[in-house]
Design a protein around this motif. Structure first.
Motif, PDB file in Angstrom:
ATOM      1  N   LEU A 171      58.042  21.247  -2.231  1.00  0.00           N
ATOM      2  CA  LEU A 171      57.474  20.765  -0.966  1.00  0.00           C
ATOM      3  C   LEU A 171      56.643  21.889  -0.366  1.00  0.00           C
ATOM      4  O   LEU A 171      57.030  23.059  -0.442  1.00  0.00           O
ATOM      5  N   GLU A 172      55.516  21.511   0.196  1.00  0.00           N
ATOM      6  CA  GLU A 172      54.656  22.494   0.860  1.00  0.00           C
ATOM      7  C   GLU A 172      54.274  21.953   2.223  1.00  0.00           C
ATOM      8  O   GLU A 172      53.708  20.863   2.328  1.00  0.00           O
ATOM      9  N   ASP A 173      54.594  22.698   3.261  1.00  0.00           N
ATOM     10  CA  ASP A 173      54.112  22.411   4.606  1.00  0.00           C
ATOM     11  C   ASP A 173      52.957  23.357   4.887  1.00  0.00           C
ATOM     12  O   ASP A 173      53.027  24.544   4.531  1.00  0.00           O
ATOM     13  N   SER A 174      51.911  22.849   5.493  1.00  0.00           N
ATOM     14  CA  SER A 174      50.792  23.719   5.849  1.00  0.00           C
ATOM     15  C   SER A 174      50.320  23.409   7.258  1.00  0.00           C
ATOM     16  O   SER A 174      50.421  22.272   7.732  1.00  0.00           O
ATOM     17  N   ILE A 175      49.821  24.453   7.902  1.00  0.00           N
ATOM     18  CA  ILE A 175      49.259  24.344   9.247  1.00  0.00           C
ATOM     19  C   ILE A 175      47.886  25.014   9.213  1.00  0.00           C
ATOM     20  O   ILE A 175      47.791  26.215   8.924  1.00  0.00           O
ATOM     21  N   VAL A 176      46.855  24.229   9.477  1.00  0.00           N
ATOM     22  CA  VAL A 176      45.497  24.772   9.592  1.00  0.00           C
ATOM     23  C   VAL A 176      45.174  24.841  11.079  1.00  0.00           C
ATOM     24  O   VAL A 176      45.218  23.832  11.777  1.00  0.00           O
ATOM     25  N   ASP A 177      44.895  26.055  11.535  1.00  0.00           N
ATOM     26  CA  ASP A 177      44.619  26.295  12.953  1.00  0.00           C
ATOM     27  C   ASP A 177      43.165  26.758  13.088  1.00  0.00           C
ATOM     28  O   ASP A 177      42.867  27.939  12.922  1.00  0.00           O
ATOM     29  N   PRO A 178      42.234  25.827  13.368  1.00  0.00           N
ATOM     30  CA  PRO A 178      40.821  26.221  13.432  1.00  0.00           C
ATOM     31  C   PRO A 178      40.498  27.154  14.599  1.00  0.00           C
ATOM     32  O   PRO A 178      39.590  27.973  14.497  1.00  0.00           O
ATOM     33  N   LYS A 179      41.250  27.058  15.682  1.00  0.00           N
ATOM     34  CA  LYS A 179      40.980  27.923  16.838  1.00  0.00           C
ATOM     35  C   LYS A 179      41.229  29.383  16.475  1.00  0.00           C
ATOM     36  O   LYS A 179      40.408  30.253  16.776  1.00  0.00           O
ATOM     37  N   ASN A 180      42.367  29.665  15.824  1.00  0.00           N
ATOM     38  CA  ASN A 180      42.697  31.042  15.438  1.00  0.00           C
ATOM     39  C   ASN A 180      42.227  31.393  14.030  1.00  0.00           C
ATOM     40  O   ASN A 180      42.452  32.502  13.570  1.00  0.00           O
ATOM     41  N   ARG A 181      41.607  30.416  13.360  1.00  0.00           N
ATOM     42  CA  ARG A 181      41.070  30.590  12.006  1.00  0.00           C
ATOM     43  C   ARG A 181      42.151  31.079  11.039  1.00  0.00           C
ATOM     44  O   ARG A 181      41.973  32.052  10.320  1.00  0.00           O
ATOM     45  N   THR A 182      43.283  30.375  11.050  1.00  0.00           N
ATOM     46  CA  THR A 182      44.379  30.707  10.141  1.00  0.00           C
ATOM     47  C   THR A 182      44.845  29.447   9.409  1.00  0.00           C
ATOM     48  O   THR A 182      44.659  28.333   9.890  1.00  0.00           O
ATOM     49  N   MET A 183      45.452  29.683   8.273  1.00  0.00           N
ATOM     50  CA  MET A 183      46.168  28.628   7.567  1.00  0.00           C
ATOM     51  C   MET A 183      47.478  29.233   7.098  1.00  0.00           C
ATOM     52  O   MET A 183      47.506  30.314   6.511  1.00  0.00           O
ATOM     53  N   THR A 184      48.564  28.544   7.403  1.00  0.00           N
ATOM     54  CA  THR A 184      49.896  28.999   7.010  1.00  0.00           C
ATOM     55  C   THR A 184      50.498  27.952   6.093  1.00  0.00           C
ATOM     56  O   THR A 184      50.474  26.760   6.409  1.00  0.00           O
ATOM     57  N   THR A 185      51.032  28.405   4.964  1.00  0.00           N
ATOM     58  CA  THR A 185      51.732  27.498   4.054  1.00  0.00           C
ATOM     59  C   THR A 185      53.161  27.985   3.884  1.00  0.00           C
ATOM     60  O   THR A 185      53.431  29.192   3.893  1.00  0.00           O
ATOM     61  N   PHE A 186      54.071  27.037   3.755  1.00  0.00           N
ATOM     62  CA  PHE A 186      55.474  27.341   3.480  1.00  0.00           C
ATOM     63  C   PHE A 186      55.907  26.403   2.371  1.00  0.00           C
ATOM     64  O   PHE A 186      55.785  25.178   2.504  1.00  0.00           O
ATOM     65  N   THR A 187      56.353  26.948   1.248  1.00  0.00           N
ATOM     66  CA  THR A 187      56.740  26.137   0.094  1.00  0.00           C
ATOM     67  C   THR A 187      58.162  26.466  -0.324  1.00  0.00           C
ATOM     68  O   THR A 187      58.636  27.590  -0.135  1.00  0.00           O
TER      69      THR A 187
END
Length: 111
Positions: A52-68
């Motif tokens: 399973l992979e959860d991801s968060i794309v945050d365009p305001k802070n220009r980040t992407m976080t993935t947790f697998t």
């Protein structure tokens, strides 16, 4: 494009009120266990792993976080990984990643 990834299914996707893109994907991979781990597990342990992979794309802070994390073979071993991708502060044309991983097992001698 990874040959060890057999399937990729989007289970959930939404855009939050603060404009972040949240996704959950189910991946099926074939992967050899690390050589050090192969001696602890029976030869008939399936070589397909469900992730399973959860991801968060945050365009305001220009980040992407993935947790697998793996969801099968979890009684033997759980491998979790978090990656945070962001713009490199020294060169805005580059992306940097902070990658962390945790391995846990309840097997005697491995935990």
């Amino acid at each position: 494009f990874s040959k060890h990834v057999l399937t990729e299914d989007i289970v959930h996707r939404e855009v939050t009120a603060d404009h972040k893109l949240l996704s959950r994907r189910l991946l099926t991979k074939t992967n050899r266990m690390p050589r050090w781990a192969e001696r602890f597990f029976p030869a008939n342990v399936a070589h397909s792993v469900y992730i399973l992979e959860d991801s968060i794309v945050d365009p305001k802070n220009r980040t992407m976080t993935t947790f697998t994390w793996n969801i099968n073979h979890a009684r033997l071993m759980v491998v979790e990984e978090r990656c945070v991708y962001q713009v490199n502060p020294e060169n805005s044309n580059w992306t940097q990643v902070k990658r962390e991983a945790w391995v846990s097992s309840s097997l005697f001698g491995v935990s």
